[in-house]
Design a protein around this motif. Structure first.
Motif, short mmCIF file in Angstrom:
data_model
loop_
_atom_site.label_atom_id
_atom_site.label_comp_id
_atom_site.label_asym_id
_atom_site.label_seq_id
_atom_site.Cartn_x
_atom_site.Cartn_y
_atom_site.Cartn_z
N SER A 34 -0.96 -27.63 23.28
CA SER A 34 0.12 -26.47 23.44
C SER A 34 -0.17 -25.72 24.65
CB SER A 34 0.60 -25.80 22.26
OG SER A 34 -0.16 -24.96 21.86
N GLU A 35 -1.38 -25.56 25.03
CA GLU A 35 -1.90 -24.62 25.90
C GLU A 35 -2.00 -25.53 27.27
OE1 GLU A 35 -5.31 -23.19 24.16
OE2 GLU A 35 -4.48 -21.48 23.21
N LEU A 36 -2.18 -26.74 26.99
CA LEU A 36 -2.28 -27.42 28.47
C LEU A 36 -0.92 -27.75 28.97
CD1 LEU A 36 -4.97 -30.20 27.10
CD2 LEU A 36 -5.22 -28.39 28.69
N VAL A 37 0.31 -27.80 28.23
CA VAL A 37 1.45 -28.20 28.64
C VAL A 37 2.34 -26.82 29.39
CG1 VAL A 37 1.80 -30.19 27.30
CG2 VAL A 37 2.71 -28.06 26.57
N LYS A 38 3.29 -27.34 29.98
CA LYS A 38 4.41 -26.20 30.58
C LYS A 38 4.90 -25.33 29.41
CE LYS A 38 5.78 -29.17 33.99
NZ LYS A 38 6.99 -30.22 33.81
N PRO A 39 5.13 -24.31 29.45
CA PRO A 39 5.28 -23.23 28.33
C PRO A 39 6.78 -23.88 27.66
CG PRO A 39 5.15 -21.82 30.29
CD PRO A 39 5.01 -23.20 30.94
N GLN A 40 7.71 -24.54 28.49
CA GLN A 40 8.93 -24.70 27.61
C GLN A 40 8.50 -26.17 26.99
OE1 GLN A 40 8.52 -24.63 31.26
NE2 GLN A 40 9.21 -26.43 32.25
N GLU A 41 7.35 -26.85 26.99
CA GLU A 41 6.98 -27.83 26.18
C GLU A 41 5.89 -27.34 25.34
OE1 GLU A 41 8.57 -30.56 26.89
OE2 GLU A 41 9.29 -30.00 28.74
N ALA A 42 5.52 -26.24 25.27
CA ALA A 42 4.44 -25.73 24.18
C ALA A 42 4.64 -25.77 22.95
CB ALA A 42 4.01 -24.38 24.60
N LEU A 43 6.10 -25.85 22.29
CA LEU A 43 6.24 -25.79 20.83
C LEU A 43 6.08 -27.12 20.69
CD1 LEU A 43 6.63 -24.51 18.47
CD2 LEU A 43 9.30 -24.52 18.77
N ALA A 44 6.68 -28.11 21.16
CA ALA A 44 6.57 -29.59 21.09
C ALA A 44 5.22 -30.00 21.09
CB ALA A 44 7.46 -30.47 21.82
N GLY A 45 4.32 -29.34 21.97
CA GLY A 45 2.82 -29.57 22.16
C GLY A 45 2.29 -29.10 20.70
#
Length: 184
Positions: free
Chosen positions: A62-73
């Motif tokens: 979740s910390e490696l992806v863009k903020p808008q993808e973090a919950l899905a990550g």
């Protein structure tokens, strides 16, 4: 009163819920059940040098992806809370497992209002995490894993320090609350 029939049998979750893995419904999903289960599952089927949970891995992704993808990550491995962690090399030999995982993910993501996310970005981050974890948490491999050069691990300054299951559950739930508070 007779309950409606559900497909398959149910498992009991940490919070004493019944969860039908083959007939999942959004109302059966619970973030604490997910966090607890993932914090108790060891990555690499336990073949790492120290206990390292799927929950801690999920926070890392979740910390490696863009903020808008973090919950899905953060929730990308949430089906494992109900299925267990099946090693990648085995999955391709288990007919139907991908369909079960995809249906679980769909129901879990629907419950958390995740409907539009970049699956490729999450998969890429998952692979970066995988090879970083391999570097930091496992013995030297007998030969290089496939795709290692493509998904180079993070720089050594980002060495992973494994947490206990209780610490990783807390970290997972804190990350979840942070993302929800920021509407991600």
């Amino acid at each position: 009163m007779h309950k409606l029939e559900r497909k398959g049998d149910w498992i009991q979750t940490y919070n004493r819920r019944q969860f039908w893995t083959l007939d999942p419904r959004a109302e059966d999903v619970d973030i604490e059940d997910i966090a607890h289960s993932l914090s108790m599952l060891c990555r690499f089927n336990g073949h790492c040098n120290e206990f390292y949970s799927v929950a801690q891995h999920s926070v890392f992704v979740s910390e490696l992806v863009k903020p808008q993808e973090a919950l899905a990550g953060l929730l990308h491995d949430s089906p494992e809370a109900y299925l267990g962690d099946i090693a990648r090399p085995i999955k391709k030999f288990l007919p139907g497992i991908e369909e079960i995982e995809n249906e679980l993910e769909k129901v879990i993501f629907k419950y958390f209002n995740i409907d539009n996310y970049d699956k490729k970005e999450i998969s890429h981050a998952d692979n970066i995490a995988l090879f970083t974890e391999m570097r930091d948490l496992m013995n030297e491999p007998p030969e290089m894993w496939k795709e290692f050069e493509y998904y180079l691990p993070l720089l050594p300054k980002n060495k992973i320090i494994p947490l206990t299951s209780k610490e990783s559950k807390k970290l997972f739930l804190e990350r979840f609350e942070e993302l929800r508070a920021n509407n991600y």
